[in-house]
Write an enzyme that holds these catalytic residues in place. Structure first.
Site, mmCIF file in Angstrom:
data_model
loop_
_atom_site.group_PDB
_atom_site.id
_atom_site.type_symbol
_atom_site.label_atom_id
_atom_site.label_comp_id
_atom_site.label_asym_id
_atom_site.label_seq_id
_atom_site.Cartn_x
_atom_site.Cartn_y
_atom_site.Cartn_z
ATOM 1 N N GLU A 134 36.593 25.789 37.335
ATOM 2 C CA GLU A 134 36.787 27.008 37.343
ATOM 3 C C GLU A 134 37.024 27.617 35.962
ATOM 4 O O GLU A 134 38.198 26.787 35.417
ATOM 5 C CB GLU A 134 37.885 27.774 38.050
ATOM 6 C CG GLU A 134 38.319 29.055 37.886
ATOM 7 C CD GLU A 134 37.062 30.254 38.000
ATOM 8 O OE1 GLU A 134 37.195 31.030 37.059
ATOM 9 O OE2 GLU A 134 36.210 30.217 38.969
ATOM 10 N N GLN A 135 36.272 28.360 35.102
ATOM 11 C CA GLN A 135 36.618 28.818 33.864
ATOM 12 C C GLN A 135 37.758 29.351 33.605
ATOM 13 O O GLN A 135 38.426 29.261 32.444
ATOM 14 C CB GLN A 135 35.398 29.556 33.220
ATOM 15 C CG GLN A 135 35.379 30.849 33.752
ATOM 16 C CD GLN A 135 34.183 31.408 33.037
ATOM 17 O OE1 GLN A 135 33.529 30.976 32.074
ATOM 18 N NE2 GLN A 135 33.766 32.695 33.427
ATOM 19 N N ARG A 171 40.188 42.093 47.741
ATOM 20 C CA ARG A 171 39.480 40.874 47.447
ATOM 21 C C ARG A 171 40.355 39.894 46.949
ATOM 22 O O ARG A 171 40.321 38.632 47.323
ATOM 23 C CB ARG A 171 38.550 41.144 46.137
ATOM 24 C CG ARG A 171 37.502 39.982 45.959
ATOM 25 C CD ARG A 171 36.507 40.176 44.647
ATOM 26 N NE ARG A 171 35.777 39.264 44.336
ATOM 27 C CZ ARG A 171 34.411 39.217 44.810
ATOM 28 N NH1 ARG A 171 33.820 40.278 45.659
ATOM 29 N NH2 ARG A 171 33.800 38.072 44.670
ATOM 30 N N TYR A 230 37.900 53.353 51.424
ATOM 31 C CA TYR A 230 38.093 52.734 52.642
ATOM 32 C C TYR A 230 39.581 52.277 52.153
ATOM 33 O O TYR A 230 39.751 51.996 50.935
ATOM 34 C CB TYR A 230 37.320 51.733 53.027
ATOM 35 C CG TYR A 230 36.650 50.829 52.377
ATOM 36 C CD1 TYR A 230 37.527 49.575 51.717
ATOM 37 C CD2 TYR A 230 35.466 51.070 51.599
ATOM 38 C CE1 TYR A 230 36.882 48.742 51.014
ATOM 39 C CE2 TYR A 230 34.862 49.798 50.736
ATOM 40 C CZ TYR A 230 35.712 49.039 50.511
ATOM 41 O OH TYR A 230 34.960 48.016 49.619
ATOM 42 N N ASP A 287 25.974 34.682 44.032
ATOM 43 C CA ASP A 287 25.474 35.675 43.293
ATOM 44 C C ASP A 287 24.307 34.858 42.217
ATOM 45 O O ASP A 287 23.279 35.350 41.641
ATOM 46 C CB ASP A 287 26.323 36.214 42.403
ATOM 47 C CG ASP A 287 26.901 37.484 43.174
ATOM 48 O OD1 ASP A 287 26.489 38.022 44.158
ATOM 49 O OD2 ASP A 287 27.678 38.144 42.446
#
Length: 395
Positions: free
Chosen positions: A30-31, A104, A213, A291
């Site tokens: 992970e950068q 998230r 929401y 993605d």
């Protein structure tokens, strides 16, 4: 088997967890110097929650998230509501799992904690990918400081501007769609009482739409408003925005939309990127996930969910073909590419459904909504998404 995952977002962490649970060695590169996540809301449909339950994190996440009592359309200028589909008991009855609205960072933290419980040292922070290579027996990620991390396979879970994808398949960054999404997170107590209801609302109008929401146990309201006809000159995919510009983009929209804009402590502008489905995403011992493989517009609310699905199916394929890594990756791609390509195309098609010029007036909007968003067309567009099972799909 040793799998090197480039990227520690939702897709990378899901894959790491699913692989560790199957006894596969994993390294996550992970950068970022710390696993922080931009505060934003995402929707986890029943198919995603089915996968999270398989991974053992669903109940933890459910306690932190929200289960809207209903989902509705509202007309951009009058605010008139139309019921969409039942997200509560019907979703559970029909698909076995609820439809959750999720903060998230809560999702990423739940996945990270589960990964670290199985492998405390598998996540390497501050690891920026510069390239990828492979030979007949291994695949390697080369970091920007020259460090080489080698495994049996490499999975590019490094997002929409994937270095892994661009290294193996050549530069092909997605294009700006001409749409910008305004995002805000609003403390629920800062909203008037009539806007605090636990409902998922999609405001639709000609050339734009907005979604609201509840999140984080009902303490936050997520606000995302998308508008067409914008230009993008920033170097990255996001930049700070002003309430004044956002108000101007939604001039003429209902006063509730402007209340959300005013109440947002901070507004960010996100460039919405589009890309046609890729014909193949596996090359030898290197493959893609999330993605990096199938970047999508967010109009089916499946971007995070499909990355979660990818991670579980990838782990199942690697477990099933542990003695043949290239076959494992080929089987993973075969199991996923048709579904994810359909998702990308469906999200693009929904752009016009949310932004139709037929929504100019209430008189024209009513037959349009009946034609496009009644039970039958909704079932046609969504049943195949929500009924999918990551555990039983063939690999």
């Amino acid at each position: 088997m040793h799998v090197v995952l480039a990227g520690g977002g939702v897709g990378g962490m899901t894959a790491a967890l699913a692989l560790l649970q199957r006894g596969v060695d994993v390294t996550v590169l992970e950068q970022a110097p710390a696993l922080t996540e931009v505060g934003a809301g995402i929707q986890i449909s029943p198919n995603g929650n089915r996968a999270l339950d398989h991974l053992g994190v669903f109940e933890t996440l459910r306690k932190q998230s929200c289960d809207p009592v209903r989902k509705e359309f509202r007309l951009w200028n009058t605010g008139r509501p139309w019921p969409m589909f039942d997200l509560g008991p019907m979703a559970v009855e029909r698909y076995g799992y609820p439809y959750l609205t999720v903060y998230r960072p809560d999702l990423l933290k739940a996945l990270e904690n589960a990964v670290r419980a199985l492998g405390a040292d598998v996540i390497l922070l501050g690891s920026r990918v510069a390239g990828v290579d492979q030979d007949a027996s291994s695949a390697s990620v080369v970091l920007d400081d020259g460090t080489r991390v080698t495994g049996d396979v490499v999975i590019g879970a490094d997002g929409v501007r994937s270095v892994v994808r661009n290294t193996v398949w050549g530069p092909s960054n997605p294009e700006f769609s001409g749409m910008v999404a305004w995002r805000g997170l609003i403390p629920m107590d800062d909203l008037p009482k009539h806007l605090r209801t636990p409902v998922g609302s999609t405001w639709i109008g000609p050339g734009g739409h907005a979604v609201t929401y509840p999140l984080h146990g009902g303490t936050l309201m997520n606000f995302v408003a998308t508008i067409e006809g914008k230009k993008w000159t920033a170097a990255g995919g996001t930049e700070p925005g002003t309430a004044e510009e956002c108000h101007a983009d939604f001039a003429g929209w209902h006063e509730d939309i402007h209340t959300f804009i005013t109440a947002s402590p901070r507004l960010l502008k996100w460039a919405l990127l589009s890309r046609d489905p890729i014909p193949a995403w596996t090359s030898g011992r290197v493959s893609l996930l999330g993605d990096a493989a199938h970047a999508t517009l967010p109009f089916l609310a499946q971007g995070a969910v499909h990355a979660i699905e990818d991670g579980v199916v990838l782990a199942r394929a690697i477990e099933a073909y542990a003695d043949d890594p290239t076959k494992a990756l080929t089987r993973y791609e075969t199991a996923r590419i048709e579904r994810t390509s359909r998702m990308v195309r469906g999200a693009t098609a929904n752009t016009e459904r949310f932004h139709s010029r037929e929504l100019v007036t209430e008189e024209r909007a009513e037959p349009y909504l009946q034609r496009e968003w009644s039970i039958e067309p909704i079932a046609d567009r969504y049943d195949w998404l929500y009924s999918y099972d990551v555990v039983t799909t063939p690999v």
